[in-house]
Design an enzyme around this catalytic site. Structure first.
Site, PDB file in Angstrom:
ATOM      1  N   PRO A  10       0.823  -1.206   0.000  1.00 27.37           N
ATOM      2  CA  PRO A  10       0.000   0.000   0.000  1.00 27.37           C
ATOM      3  C   PRO A  10       0.860   1.260   0.000  1.00 27.37           C
ATOM      4  O   PRO A  10       1.853   1.359   0.697  1.00 27.37           O
ATOM      5  CB  PRO A  10      -0.801  -0.125   1.304  1.00 27.37           C
ATOM      6  CG  PRO A  10      -0.801  -1.582   1.625  1.00 27.37           C
ATOM      7  CD  PRO A  10       0.517  -2.092   1.130  1.00 27.37           C
ATOM      8  N   GLU A  11       0.455   2.225  -0.829  1.00 27.59           N
ATOM      9  CA  GLU A  11       1.150   3.499  -0.859  1.00 27.59           C
ATOM     10  C   GLU A  11       0.529   4.442   0.165  1.00 27.59           C
ATOM     11  O   GLU A  11      -0.463   4.121   0.824  1.00 27.59           O
ATOM     12  CB  GLU A  11       1.096   4.082  -2.274  1.00 27.59           C
ATOM     13  CG  GLU A  11       1.735   3.160  -3.298  1.00 27.59           C
ATOM     14  CD  GLU A  11       1.976   3.823  -4.643  1.00 27.59           C
ATOM     15  OE1 GLU A  11       2.224   5.048  -4.692  1.00 27.59           O
ATOM     16  OE2 GLU A  11       1.945   3.101  -5.663  1.00 27.59           O
ATOM     17  N   LYS A  24       4.218   5.354   4.682  1.00 27.50           N
ATOM     18  CA  LYS A  24       3.531   4.074   4.585  1.00 27.50           C
ATOM     19  C   LYS A  24       3.328   3.425   5.954  1.00 27.50           C
ATOM     20  O   LYS A  24       3.048   2.230   6.050  1.00 27.50           O
ATOM     21  CB  LYS A  24       4.316   3.131   3.674  1.00 27.50           C
ATOM     22  CG  LYS A  24       4.476   3.679   2.252  1.00 27.50           C
ATOM     23  CD  LYS A  24       5.257   2.720   1.378  1.00 27.50           C
ATOM     24  CE  LYS A  24       5.452   3.295  -0.015  1.00 27.50           C
ATOM     25  NZ  LYS A  24       6.189   2.365  -0.908  1.00 27.50           N
ATOM     26  N   ARG A  39      10.046  -4.324  -8.440  1.00 28.24           N
ATOM     27  CA  ARG A  39       9.197  -3.238  -8.913  1.00 28.24           C
ATOM     28  C   ARG A  39       9.248  -3.221 -10.435  1.00 28.24           C
ATOM     29  O   ARG A  39      10.232  -3.639 -11.034  1.00 28.24           O
ATOM     30  CB  ARG A  39       9.674  -1.889  -8.374  1.00 28.24           C
ATOM     31  CG  ARG A  39       9.816  -1.822  -6.867  1.00 28.24           C
ATOM     32  CD  ARG A  39       8.482  -1.842  -6.159  1.00 28.24           C
ATOM     33  NE  ARG A  39       8.636  -1.807  -4.722  1.00 28.24           N
ATOM     34  CZ  ARG A  39       8.735  -0.697  -3.998  1.00 28.24           C
ATOM     35  NH1 ARG A  39       8.726   0.468  -4.588  1.00 28.24           N
ATOM     36  NH2 ARG A  39       8.866  -0.760  -2.684  1.00 28.24           N
TER      37      ARG A  39
END
Length: 263
Positions: A2-3, A51, A249
């Site tokens: 989650p950002e 975060k 990523r």
């Protein structure tokens, strides 16, 4: 993972049901923090730093959770059936009228608020893009941290994901920010001027704030997860490439809108 915008919305959802209420019961899986210390205290705040989600209590204690890839917070009515198995609950906090459950989070810890300034997971964080008190000094600090001379050779993609430079941005809004500003994701920070970096910081903040619901105008993703599909701006097929690092990523970009010299 989650950002910052997702955590911001999570905190906003928990806040009305927790803040101002006395903790009647609390438990954590082992090994875990001694959360019985918060029983009888009143929850004074539910907030985020990048975060990290922080729950503050009037006895000077703070609970920090970091959800990483799989964690999540749920809120239930007393006696309501949980949507996940009890064995996955890392932390349970009960107050009159509500039960807050943190599932699968790898980081759940309790610490004293007076030690927050030295906390290894919080103290190094850069300016929080969702900080309501953000101003010119935070923008200048973000720019300074992006240009950290110890990491001068890193790409702008790597720099934007560094929570020590900008807290809260993750892979989605890193990709979207670079596309919005037409910046090559593989360009070295050292090769970008201050005006470009300042635009990136401002755009990342705008996109996160829109996604978090702080301001109207949430923009649908333009490149993230759209590899092989036409760019919504120019029609060129979008490309993708893994981004090296500890966590896997993926970079998404338009080779026409964000020209790069790399093959």
């Amino acid at each position: 993972m989650p950002e910052g915008d997702t955590l911001f919305r999570t905190a906003a959802g928990l806040r009305p049901h927790l803040v101002g209420r006395v903790v009647t019961a609390a438990r954590a899986t082992r090994p875990g923090p001694q959360v019985e210390r918060i029983v009888g205290s009143t929850i004074s705040a539910v907030e985020t730093q990048g975060k990290n989600l922080l729950i503050r209590f009037d006895n000077g204690l703070v609970i920090r959770t970091h959800l990483r890839m799989n964690g999540s917070w749920h809120r239930y009515r007393p006696g309501e059936r949980w949507r996940r198995g009890e064995a996955r609950a890392r932390l349970v906090i009960e107050v009159p009228g509500a039960v807050a459950v943190c599932f699968d989070a790898p980081v759940v810890e309790l610490f004293e608020e007076r030690a927050e300034g030295l906390h290894p997971g919080l103290a190094p964080l850069g300016p929080d893009l969702l900080d309501p008190d953000w101003g010119p000094s935070e923008a200048e600090e973000a720019l300074r941290r992006l240009r950290d001379p110890a990491r001068a050779s890193r790409t702008i993609s790597e720099a934007l994901l560094d929570q020590r430079a900008l807290a809260g941005i993750g892979n989605i809004w890193r990709n979207e920010t670079l596309f919005a500003e037409r910046v090559d994701p593989f360009a070295r920070v050292a090769d970008l001027d201050d005006a470009t970096l300042a635009r990136l910081v401002a755009t990342a903040r705008r996109l996160l704030r829109g996604s978090a619901g702080v301001v109207p105008g949430r923009v649908p993703v333009a490149v993230y997860g759209r590899a092989g599909r036409p760019c919504r701006r120019c029609g060129t097929l979008l490309r993708t490439r893994p981004l090296p690092g500890e966590l896997p990523r993926t970079t998404y970009w338009c080779p026409s809108c964000q020209p790069t010299t790399e093959a």
